[in-house]
Design an enzyme around this catalytic site. Structure first.
Site, short mmCIF file in Angstrom:
data_model
loop_
_atom_site.label_atom_id
_atom_site.label_comp_id
_atom_site.label_asym_id
_atom_site.label_seq_id
_atom_site.Cartn_x
_atom_site.Cartn_y
_atom_site.Cartn_z
N GLU A 1 -6.95 4.48 7.90
CA GLU A 1 -6.74 5.92 7.67
C GLU A 1 -7.99 6.56 7.09
OE1 GLU A 1 -3.04 5.44 5.56
OE2 GLU A 1 -2.14 4.84 7.47
N SER B 1 3.21 -2.37 10.31
CA SER B 1 4.66 -2.45 10.52
C SER B 1 5.25 -3.81 10.14
CB SER B 1 5.02 -2.07 11.95
OG SER B 1 4.62 -0.74 12.23
N LYS C 1 0.13 4.27 -0.25
CA LYS C 1 -0.50 5.46 0.37
C LYS C 1 -0.23 6.70 -0.49
CE LYS C 1 -0.28 3.17 4.80
NZ LYS C 1 -0.18 3.25 6.24
N HIS D 1 -9.63 1.10 4.74
CA HIS D 1 -8.36 1.24 5.46
C HIS D 1 -8.57 2.14 6.69
CE1 HIS D 1 -4.27 2.46 6.44
NE2 HIS D 1 -3.89 1.35 5.83
N GLY E 1 2.27 2.05 10.82
CA GLY E 1 3.20 3.17 10.71
C GLY E 1 3.93 3.51 12.00
N ASN F 1 0.87 -1.17 0.00
CA ASN F 1 0.00 0.00 0.00
C ASN F 1 0.91 1.23 0.00
OD1 ASN F 1 -1.79 2.04 0.56
ND2 ASN F 1 -2.37 1.30 2.59
N GLU G 1 -5.56 -5.16 10.42
CA GLU G 1 -4.53 -4.15 10.66
C GLU G 1 -4.82 -3.42 11.96
OE1 GLU G 1 -2.50 -2.89 6.77
OE2 GLU G 1 -4.34 -1.72 6.92
P1 PGA Z 1 2.72 0.14 7.70
O1 PGA Z 1 1.27 0.36 7.04
O2 PGA Z 1 3.29 -1.12 7.10
O3 PGA Z 1 3.51 1.37 7.31
O4 PGA Z 1 2.52 0.02 9.16
C1 PGA Z 1 0.39 -0.72 6.83
C2 PGA Z 1 -0.90 -0.24 6.23
O5 PGA Z 1 -1.38 0.82 6.61
O6 PGA Z 1 -1.48 -0.92 5.35
#
Ligand code: PGA
Length: 251
Positions: free
Chosen positions: A97, A213, A11, A95, A173, A9, A167
């Site tokens: 976010e 992560s 982003k 997601h 993140g 992803n 997730e």
């Molecule tokens: P990350 O993000 O690997 O940077 O923690 C995962 C995601 O949001 O899909």
């Protein structure tokens, strides 16, 4: 029996030139990998470019979001139909976010999911609890609500095109990954939910990815868990070497 899927992803990252370069590296270096699915989700504006670059390679293309209408007066939105037209085979939906920053709720996410499947694309439904919800012992309730709400009205047949991504919001993140045991516990719970909502066969077939992560140094342990069928990777998917190491996990 469940084919692993590693999805990146991207982003809100990568200019067109950067996206082209990363996609070309991944296409080149993933040649010959045929026992797992590999997917990348660039920003909307890079989709057609990346689609051209990865054509004929092992890399599949996904979008990070969609709007649940085909066409019409919906300024600023993009539909699954047009994502398919741009070369996508999947859409990431719900997601955290988007749930947090754009206030998306389970009902709206469900509409997107249904429209995505109707358009012949795969849907990757993201779910996960916040740190506060985990600390208040609400994790199972939250996962249950998100799974039931997100998958409302789906037939068993439609479930064949659905992937779930667990997730935990506190792991996204942050560099703090769920432990192998924490992730396995959540995945096994989610599979149990699918069994109740659909059938044991559907529950056994559905791929459940872990996200939050995921890095080259923790992917192998996560992928060794019974109910973890792949990874949704944010930060580490922006670098070809790191992402390819994750793609080449051994469990
Ligand atoms: P990350 O993000 O690997 O940077 O923690 C995962 C995601 O949001 O899909």
């Amino acid at each position: 029996m469940r084919r692993p899927l590693i999805a990146g992803n991207w982003k809100l990252h990568k200019t067109l030139a950067e996206a082209r370069q990363l996609a070309a590296q991944l296409a080149e270096k993933s040649r010959g990998i045929d026992d797992r699915d590999i997917m990348v989700a660039p920003v909307y504006t890079a989709l057609t470019t990346v689609s051209e670059v990865v054509q004929g390679s092992a890399i599949q293309l996904a979008a990070q979001n969609c709007y649940p209408q085909e066409t019409g007066a919906f300024t600023g939105e993009v539909s699954p139909l047009l994502l398919k037209d741009a070369g996508c085979s999947a859409v990431i939906i719900g997601h955290s976010e988007r749930r947090q920053l754009m206030a998306e709720n389970d009902a709206f996410i469900n509409l997107k999911l249904l429209k995505t499947l109707e358009s012949g694309l795969q849907a990757i439904l993201c779910i996960g609890e916040t740190l506060q919800e985990r600390e208040n012992d609400q994790m199972l309730d939250v996962l249950s609500r998100q799974v039931k709400g997100g998958l409302a009205g789906l037939s068993a047949e439609q479930m064949e095109s659905v992937v779930i991504a667990y997730e935990p919001v506190w792991a996204i993140g942050t560099g703090v990954t769920a432990s192998n045991e924490q992730a396995q516990e959540a995945h096994s719970f989610i599979r149990g939910l699918l069994q109740g909502l659909f059938t044991p066969e559907i529950a056994a077939q559905t791929r459940i990815l872990y996200g939050g992560s995921v890095k080259p140094n923790n992917v192998d342990g996560l992928m060794a868990q019974d109910d973890i069928d792949g990874a949704l990777v944010g930060g580490a998917s922006l670098n070809a070497e790191d992402f390819l190491r994750i793609v080449k996990f051994s469990s």
